[in-house]
Design an enzyme around this catalytic site. Structure first.
Site, short mmCIF file in Angstrom:
data_model
loop_
_atom_site.label_atom_id
_atom_site.label_comp_id
_atom_site.label_asym_id
_atom_site.label_seq_id
_atom_site.Cartn_x
_atom_site.Cartn_y
_atom_site.Cartn_z
N SER A 73 0.85 -1.19 0.00
CA SER A 73 0.00 0.00 0.00
C SER A 73 0.89 1.24 0.00
CB SER A 73 -0.88 0.01 1.25
OG SER A 73 -1.55 1.25 1.41
N TYR A 101 -2.81 -1.66 10.30
CA TYR A 101 -2.83 -1.89 8.85
C TYR A 101 -1.60 -1.25 8.20
CZ TYR A 101 -4.17 -1.59 3.95
OH TYR A 101 -4.17 -1.69 2.58
#
Length: 255
Positions: free
Chosen positions: A138, A151
């Site tokens: 990400s 996360y």
């Protein structure tokens, strides 16, 4: 990475980025096994595409991962690409004592899941021609979204792990990192329609075009993620972090 004729295992293939990329790989001539926890979602994603197959997998279940890998190799001996895409994202408040269930599940799925599945398949992949491992990280691996701390940390961990994996497997298995920006999916509530996030089809088209390049880039990065990927290199980490934190707070307040 070959541009057609691959046999690809795509975790998290029943929705979002996994589903969109599975469709594009299928349509260019690859066979794709989409894996996930919900058969209904997998069936919907595979509908009308004869070279998309489905397989149930919960990457949190240690024993299930090994059994799954053995069955996939038996059913698809030509498997040459592992696409570690499954992941979850949870908002967390770190300002007081809390239940750590979300944090622990995020670590199990986003980090231990791909490590375990890669481990279960690595001997097979090393023996395959044109073998590839793709790890989905990400933009938040490089600048964290502070509202989703675990996360963001898992994606930073997988970025680092991918660098090590690529170096150790050099000459044996190609290792690619795909680092998306914020994309309009159902990863978090309301994200599928959130302004400022990249439309899913536009993202998938841009990614598919990069996977078609020869040689395939070791990092697949669309334009929308470059500010995050290069923030520290450009001396803009603090500025980018502040911008991201403020924007995310405004979006959450707006619902």
């Amino acid at each position: 990475m070959k541009t057609h004729g691959n046999t690809i295992l795509m975790t998290g293939g029943g929705s979002g980025i996994g589903e969109a990329l599975a469709h594009r790989f299928h349509d260019r001539g690859d066979t794709v096994i989409i894996a996930g926890r919900r058969q209904e979602a997998l069936d919907r994603a595979a509908k009308g595409r004869e070279r998309i197959h489905t397989a149930l997998l919960d990457v949190e279940d240690i024993a299930a991962v090994d059994a799954f890998a053995k069955k996939i190799i038996a059913d698809f001996p030509a498997l040459n690409i592992l696409f570690n895409n499954a992941g979850i994202m949870k908002f967390e408040d770190l300002t007081g004592r809390r239940d750590l269930s979300d944090a622990e599940a995020t670590l199990a799925i986003n980090v231990l899941g791909p490590i375990r599945l890669t481990n279960a398949l690595i001997d097979h992949l090393v023996d395959q021609p044109d073998a590839v491992i793709v790890n989905v990280t990400s933009g938040l691996a490089f600048v964290p979204l502070v509202a989703t701390p675990t996360y963001s940390a898992t994606k930073a961990a997988m970025h680092s792990y991918t660098v090590s994996l690529r170096t150790q497997l050099e000459g044996k298995v190609e290792v690619i990192e795909l680092a998306p920006p914020g994309v309009q999916t159902d990863l978090t509530p309301g994200q599928a329609n959130r302004p400022g996030y990249m439309p899913l089809d536009a993202f998938a088209d841009a990614v598919a075009a990069q996977f078609a390049q020869h040689p395939t880039p070791s990092e697949i990065l669309v334009d929308e993620v470059m500010d995050f990927r290069q923030a520290e290199r450009r001396g803009k980490f603090d500025e980018t972090l502040e911008m991201l934190t403020k924007r995310a707070a405004e979006q959450r307040k707006a619902g």
